[in-house]
Design an enzyme around this catalytic site. Structure first.
Site, PDB file in Angstrom:
ATOM      1  CG  ASP A  31      -2.064   0.945   1.120  1.00 51.32           C
ATOM      2  OD1 ASP A  31      -3.222   0.488   1.010  1.00 51.32           O
ATOM      3  OD2 ASP A  31      -1.822   2.180   1.133  1.00 51.32           O
ATOM      4  CB  ILE A  32       0.672   4.336  -2.030  1.00 51.56           C
ATOM      5  CG1 ILE A  32       1.735   5.264  -2.584  1.00 51.56           C
ATOM      6  CG2 ILE A  32      -0.579   5.072  -1.653  1.00 51.56           C
ATOM      7  CD1 ILE A  32       1.374   5.886  -3.924  1.00 51.56           C
ATOM      8  CG  ASN A  87     -12.081  -0.748   4.046  1.00 55.68           C
ATOM      9  OD1 ASN A  87     -12.416  -1.150   5.161  1.00 55.68           O
ATOM     10  ND2 ASN A  87     -10.909  -0.173   3.829  1.00 55.68           N
ATOM     11  CD  GLN A  94     -14.707  -0.625  -2.427  1.00 53.73           C
ATOM     12  OE1 GLN A  94     -15.823  -0.937  -1.994  1.00 53.73           O
ATOM     13  NE2 GLN A  94     -14.156  -1.193  -3.489  1.00 53.73           N
ATOM     14  CG  HIS A 100      -8.525  -3.305  -2.402  1.00 56.66           C
ATOM     15  ND1 HIS A 100      -9.457  -2.557  -3.097  1.00 56.66           N
ATOM     16  CD2 HIS A 100      -8.283  -2.626  -1.253  1.00 56.66           C
ATOM     17  CE1 HIS A 100      -9.753  -1.477  -2.408  1.00 56.66           C
ATOM     18  NE2 HIS A 100      -9.071  -1.494  -1.268  1.00 56.66           N
ATOM     19  CG  LEU A 101      -8.832  -9.923   0.663  1.00 57.81           C
ATOM     20  CD1 LEU A 101      -9.656  -9.810  -0.619  1.00 57.81           C
ATOM     21  CD2 LEU A 101      -8.297 -11.333   0.835  1.00 57.81           C
ATOM     22  CG  HIS A 102      -6.833  -3.033   3.127  1.00 53.98           C
ATOM     23  ND1 HIS A 102      -6.107  -1.874   2.958  1.00 53.98           N
ATOM     24  CD2 HIS A 102      -8.051  -2.801   2.580  1.00 53.98           C
ATOM     25  CE1 HIS A 102      -6.854  -0.970   2.344  1.00 53.98           C
ATOM     26  NE2 HIS A 102      -8.046  -1.502   2.101  1.00 53.98           N
TER      27      HIS A 102
HETATM   28  P1  5GP Z   1      -9.693   1.213   0.276  1.00 55.46           P
HETATM   29  O1  5GP Z   1      -9.750   2.532   0.987  1.00 55.46           O
HETATM   30  O2  5GP Z   1     -10.384   1.281  -1.064  1.00 55.46           O
HETATM   31  O3  5GP Z   1     -10.117   0.039   1.109  1.00 55.46           O
HETATM   32  O4  5GP Z   1      -8.155   0.945  -0.003  1.00 55.46           O
HETATM   33  C1  5GP Z   1      -7.477   1.554  -1.051  1.00 55.46           C
HETATM   34  C2  5GP Z   1      -6.024   1.543  -0.681  1.00 55.46           C
HETATM   35  O5  5GP Z   1      -5.270   1.824  -1.842  1.00 55.46           O
HETATM   36  C3  5GP Z   1      -5.640   2.593   0.363  1.00 55.46           C
HETATM   37  O6  5GP Z   1      -5.109   1.939   1.527  1.00 55.46           O
HETATM   38  C4  5GP Z   1      -4.630   3.472  -0.346  1.00 55.46           C
HETATM   39  O7  5GP Z   1      -3.571   3.889   0.488  1.00 55.46           O
HETATM   40  C5  5GP Z   1      -4.146   2.560  -1.474  1.00 55.46           C
HETATM   41  N1  5GP Z   1      -3.700   3.251  -2.653  1.00 55.46           N
HETATM   42  C6  5GP Z   1      -4.312   4.314  -3.261  1.00 55.46           C
HETATM   43  N2  5GP Z   1      -3.630   4.678  -4.360  1.00 55.46           N
HETATM   44  C7  5GP Z   1      -2.569   3.820  -4.462  1.00 55.46           C
HETATM   45  C8  5GP Z   1      -1.509   3.703  -5.407  1.00 55.46           C
HETATM   46  O8  5GP Z   1      -1.406   4.435  -6.396  1.00 55.46           O
HETATM   47  N3  5GP Z   1      -0.597   2.725  -5.166  1.00 55.46           N
HETATM   48  C9  5GP Z   1      -0.691   1.877  -4.092  1.00 55.46           C
HETATM   49  N4  5GP Z   1       0.268   0.958  -3.959  1.00 55.46           N
HETATM   50  N5  5GP Z   1      -1.687   1.971  -3.185  1.00 55.46           N
HETATM   51  C10 5GP Z   1      -2.608   2.926  -3.370  1.00 55.46           C
END
Ligand code: 5GP
Length: 114
Positions: A31-32, A87, A94, A100-102
């Site tokens: 994750d970034i 999420n 989300q 995606h799975l964290h």
């Molecule tokens: P969500 O909030 O949809 O459950 O998770 C999305 C995740 O994607 C977040 O934890 C966010 O930090 C990560 N994310 C967003 N943009 C990027 C990206 O460009 N590269 C990577 N590696 N992770 C990202």
């Protein structure tokens, strides 16, 4: 033509990511904005939007993702102390609408989550 999701662009190497695992069905990358010492996102390569939009035919893929999550954690040195989070929808946090799975590990996690 439909715009590729952010994570499809990572699959296609259109944008860079620190990829830690990949097979024919899924990809895992760091994750970034990590929320734990280990924070990896595990995604199907096909663009399923969110868990609540999956159907019976996605069962094999969903099973594969959940079987792969502990393997990825183990590969990166975490055998049992890890958390897997999905999420589903904006209210649940989300932000990227590609399922995606964290996979989080390396610290103690509180319950209930925030
Ligand atoms: P969500 O909030 O949809 O459950 O998770 C999305 C995740 O994607 C977040 O934890 C966010 O930090 C990560 N994310 C967003 N943009 C990027 C990206 O460009 N590269 C990577 N590696 N992770 C990202």
């Amino acid at each position: 033509m439909t715009e590729l999701t952010l994570f499809e662009k990572i699959v296609a190497r259109e944008i860079p990511a620190d990829i830690v695992f990949e097979d024919e069905l899924c990809i895992a990358f760091r994750d970034i904005a990590p929320q734990a010492p280990l924070h990896v996102l595990l995604c199907p390569k096909v663009p399923l939007k969110m868990l609540s939009e999956t159907v019976d035919g996605d069962g094999e893929l969903l099973g594969h993702l959940f079987l792969t999550a502990p393997r990825v954690a183990r590969l990166l040195g975490y055998n049992d102390g890890f958390r897997v989070v999905v999420n589903n929808g904006a209210d649940a946090g989300q932000t990227v609408f590609h399922l995606h799975l964290h996979i989080l590990a390396g610290r103690t996690f509180a319950w209930p989550p925030g």
